[in-house]
Design a protein around this motif. Structure first.
Motif, PDB file in Angstrom:
ATOM      1  N   GLN A  53       0.865  -1.191   0.000  1.00 53.10           N
ATOM      2  CA  GLN A  53       0.000   0.000   0.000  1.00 53.10           C
ATOM      3  C   GLN A  53       0.894   1.230   0.000  1.00 53.10           C
ATOM      4  OE1 GLN A  53      -2.970   0.454   3.040  1.00 53.10           O
ATOM      5  NE2 GLN A  53      -4.549   0.755   1.502  1.00 53.10           N
ATOM      6  N   GLU A  54       1.330   1.612  -1.186  1.00 53.66           N
ATOM      7  CA  GLU A  54       2.347   2.640  -1.347  1.00 53.66           C
ATOM      8  C   GLU A  54       2.185   3.277  -2.714  1.00 53.66           C
ATOM      9  OE1 GLU A  54       5.326   2.504  -3.524  1.00 53.66           O
ATOM     10  OE2 GLU A  54       5.810   4.452  -2.696  1.00 53.66           O
ATOM     11  N   VAL A  55       2.056   4.575  -2.768  1.00 52.81           N
ATOM     12  CA  VAL A  55       2.016   5.285  -4.052  1.00 52.81           C
ATOM     13  C   VAL A  55       2.955   6.480  -3.961  1.00 52.81           C
ATOM     14  CG1 VAL A  55      -0.368   4.553  -4.514  1.00 52.81           C
ATOM     15  CG2 VAL A  55       0.028   6.793  -3.498  1.00 52.81           C
ATOM     16  N   PHE A  56       3.432   6.937  -5.118  1.00 58.68           N
ATOM     17  CA  PHE A  56       4.353   8.076  -5.082  1.00 58.68           C
ATOM     18  C   PHE A  56       4.187   8.931  -6.315  1.00 58.68           C
ATOM     19  CE2 PHE A  56       7.743   6.794  -8.062  1.00 58.68           C
ATOM     20  CZ  PHE A  56       7.455   5.453  -8.231  1.00 58.68           C
ATOM     21  N   GLU A  57       4.884  10.051  -6.315  1.00 63.35           N
ATOM     22  CA  GLU A  57       4.892  10.952  -7.457  1.00 63.35           C
ATOM     23  C   GLU A  57       6.327  11.369  -7.750  1.00 63.35           C
ATOM     24  OE1 GLU A  57       3.296  12.041  -9.933  1.00 63.35           O
ATOM     25  OE2 GLU A  57       1.611  10.771  -9.440  1.00 63.35           O
ATOM     26  N   GLY A  58       6.522  11.953  -8.898  1.00 65.07           N
ATOM     27  CA  GLY A  58       7.825  12.511  -9.247  1.00 65.07           C
ATOM     28  C   GLY A  58       7.572  13.810  -9.981  1.00 65.07           C
ATOM     29  N   MET A  59       8.123  14.884  -9.460  1.00 66.94           N
ATOM     30  CA  MET A  59       7.949  16.197 -10.109  1.00 66.94           C
ATOM     31  C   MET A  59       9.295  16.906 -10.091  1.00 66.94           C
ATOM     32  SD  MET A  59       4.846  17.669  -7.732  1.00 66.94           S
ATOM     33  CE  MET A  59       5.287  19.304  -8.278  1.00 66.94           C
ATOM     34  N   GLU A 134      -1.715  -4.069  10.134  1.00 65.44           N
ATOM     35  CA  GLU A 134      -2.751  -5.047   9.781  1.00 65.44           C
ATOM     36  C   GLU A 134      -2.033  -6.344   9.492  1.00 65.44           C
ATOM     37  OE1 GLU A 134      -5.896  -4.533   9.908  1.00 65.44           O
ATOM     38  OE2 GLU A 134      -6.068  -2.340   9.815  1.00 65.44           O
ATOM     39  N   VAL A 135      -2.729  -7.467   9.697  1.00 62.31           N
ATOM     40  CA  VAL A 135      -2.132  -8.719   9.258  1.00 62.31           C
ATOM     41  C   VAL A 135      -2.951  -9.323   8.125  1.00 62.31           C
ATOM     42  CG1 VAL A 135      -1.362 -11.033   9.926  1.00 62.31           C
ATOM     43  CG2 VAL A 135      -0.987  -9.112  11.464  1.00 62.31           C
ATOM     44  N   GLY A 136      -4.257  -9.135   8.167  1.00 58.20           N
ATOM     45  CA  GLY A 136      -5.092  -9.540   7.043  1.00 58.20           C
ATOM     46  C   GLY A 136      -4.855  -8.569   5.885  1.00 58.20           C
ATOM     47  N   VAL A 137      -5.161  -9.044   4.665  1.00 58.82           N
ATOM     48  CA  VAL A 137      -4.986  -8.173   3.505  1.00 58.82           C
ATOM     49  C   VAL A 137      -6.154  -7.204   3.440  1.00 58.82           C
ATOM     50  CG1 VAL A 137      -4.691  -8.066   1.010  1.00 58.82           C
ATOM     51  CG2 VAL A 137      -3.752  -9.988   2.287  1.00 58.82           C
ATOM     52  N   LYS A 138      -5.909  -6.005   3.920  1.00 57.51           N
ATOM     53  CA  LYS A 138      -6.941  -4.955   3.855  1.00 57.51           C
ATOM     54  C   LYS A 138      -6.275  -3.595   3.976  1.00 57.51           C
ATOM     55  CE  LYS A 138      -8.144  -5.733   8.662  1.00 57.51           C
ATOM     56  NZ  LYS A 138      -9.151  -6.131   9.600  1.00 57.51           N
ATOM     57  N   PRO A 139      -6.993  -2.544   3.612  1.00 62.25           N
ATOM     58  CA  PRO A 139      -6.384  -1.210   3.667  1.00 62.25           C
ATOM     59  C   PRO A 139      -6.086  -0.795   5.102  1.00 62.25           C
ATOM     60  CG  PRO A 139      -8.429  -1.186   2.392  1.00 62.25           C
ATOM     61  CD  PRO A 139      -8.370  -2.504   3.095  1.00 62.25           C
ATOM     62  N   SER A 140      -5.041  -0.004   5.243  1.00 65.23           N
ATOM     63  CA  SER A 140      -4.673   0.549   6.545  1.00 65.23           C
ATOM     64  C   SER A 140      -5.707   1.597   6.968  1.00 65.23           C
ATOM     65  CB  SER A 140      -3.305   1.221   6.415  1.00 65.23           C
ATOM     66  OG  SER A 140      -2.988   1.908   7.588  1.00 65.23           O
TER      67      SER A 140
END
Ligand code: PLP
Ligand code: COI
Length: 337
Positions: A53-59, A134-140
């Motif tokens: 669960q990780e997103v990023f940008e580059g500017m 979290e340990v189950g696969v779900k959003p933080s």
């Protein structure tokens, strides 16, 4: 900064003075905080570490001849980060918070914005990660938004000189209905084997084909692909391609120059007909491609040792807007003050 060799900066990490952070907890974003630490304290069960669960940008931000700092298309990067995060079910910072964090990060590190003459830029890296356990696969239910900056030179050592790339069929960067259209860390993990193989064989990066049929051109390393033919700028369209803000800018500039623009599926077989090909992105700017090697049949497509005229014209038009040398007709630039 007296001891930075601005003209020979690599595209790499250099420590700067500060970064800017903001946490999301109990359903809301907190205050922006300024940090001088290069580290983040993270729960070992954070969703970013286990489930991507990780997103990023580059500017990039640029110093003009007038000494002013300009950031390029910040609102579009904010929108893309929000799209990326929303798709993988993250809480995302409002566009105003994004912009303010970027502005602060640039201003706090003003001494690292390369001088106009160097042709270098300040790379801005906004990052959004799931920080809750979290340990189950779900959003933080908790997130950290962070912006750091670092001065950079060209992504490819060759700068505006053509690179060689290699077609890959052995692995895919993104699935047809996967996450190629958003900027999640997992796409870059998936891109590493093909890039490593291309580099092992002496190529700068790899050219991906569509995951389903291997018939159409997809992306080129961490950048979009374009080809030029008969005064037409042609760039692939696919759900698995990241919508590049640089590519969007080049399409606009091309139209303005009287060049036709086609954004559509591009068959691999069209490589024969292109007069110029290149890759484009924030890091890559426009990087002309001189050679494309196809390991399936041993064939090399050759586009010459120097950048073609259309690529050169687009490159100069884009750079001169970014550095504030020509009027900002499209309102792409924000002066940071
Ligand atoms: N495609 C990929 C996979 C990228 O990582 C990038 C870089 O952000 C791009 C394309 C170019 O996008 P942009 O021009 O918005 O930087
Ligand atoms: C960019 O062009 O900004 C990128 O993010 C490409 C790469 C460095 C990941």
């Amino acid at each position: 900064m007296e001891n930075i060799d601005w003209k020979n900066l690599p595209f790499g990490y250099m420590k700067t003075d500060y970064n800017v952070r903001c946490c999301y907890r109990e359903g809301k974003w907190g205050e922006l905080e300024i940090s001088s630490s290069e580290y983040v304290m993270l729960h070992m069960a954070a969703t970013s570490l286990h489930y991507g669960q990780e997103v990023f940008e580059g500017m990039k931000a640029f110093r003009g001849k007038d000494g002013k700092i300009r950031m390029f298309r910040c609102a579009d990067n904010a929108r893309r980060l929000i799209n990326s995060g929303t798709y993988i079910r993250m809480a995302t910072p409002p566009a105003e918070l994004y912009t303010e964090a970027v502005r602060k990060a640039i201003l706090l590190n003003e001494r690292f914005v390369p001088p106009y003459e160097s042709g270098a830029a300040l790379y801005v890296r906004p990052l959004l990660i799931g920080s809750g356990a979290e340990v189950g696969v779900k959003p933080s239910s908790e997130y950290l938004f962070l912006v750091f900056v670092t001065p950079v030179g060209p992504y490819f050592k060759t700068g505006f000189n053509p690179v060689s790339v290699m077609i890959t069929r052995d692995s895919d960067r993104a699935a047809p209905l996967g996450t190629g259209h958003i900027k999640v860390g997992g796409n870059y993990a998936a891109s590493l084997p093909a890039a490593a193989e291309a580099q092992r064989l002496g190529y700068s990066t790899c050219l991906y084909l569509d995951a389903r049929e291997k018939k159409y051109i997809d992306e080129c390393g961490p950048a979009n692909f374009f080809g030029i033919r008969d005064n037409t700028y042609i760039t692939p369209k696919s759900r698995s391609i990241l919508p590049s803000i640089t590519n969007d800018s080049l399409m606009t500039l091309a139209k303005d120059m009287g060049i036709r623009v086609e954004r559509r599926q591009v068959e691999l077989s069209e490589l024969d007909a292109f007069e110029e090909v290149g890759e484009c992105g924030t890091a890559a700017v426009i990087t002309p491609i001189g050679k494309i090697f196809d390991p399936q049949n041993g064939r090399t497509y050759d586009y010459g040792e120097t950048a073609g005229p259309v690529s050169a014209k687009l490159y100069h038009a884009l750079r001169s807007i970014q550095y504030g040398d020509t009027p900002d007709a499209y309102r792409w630039v924000t002066v940071v003050e």
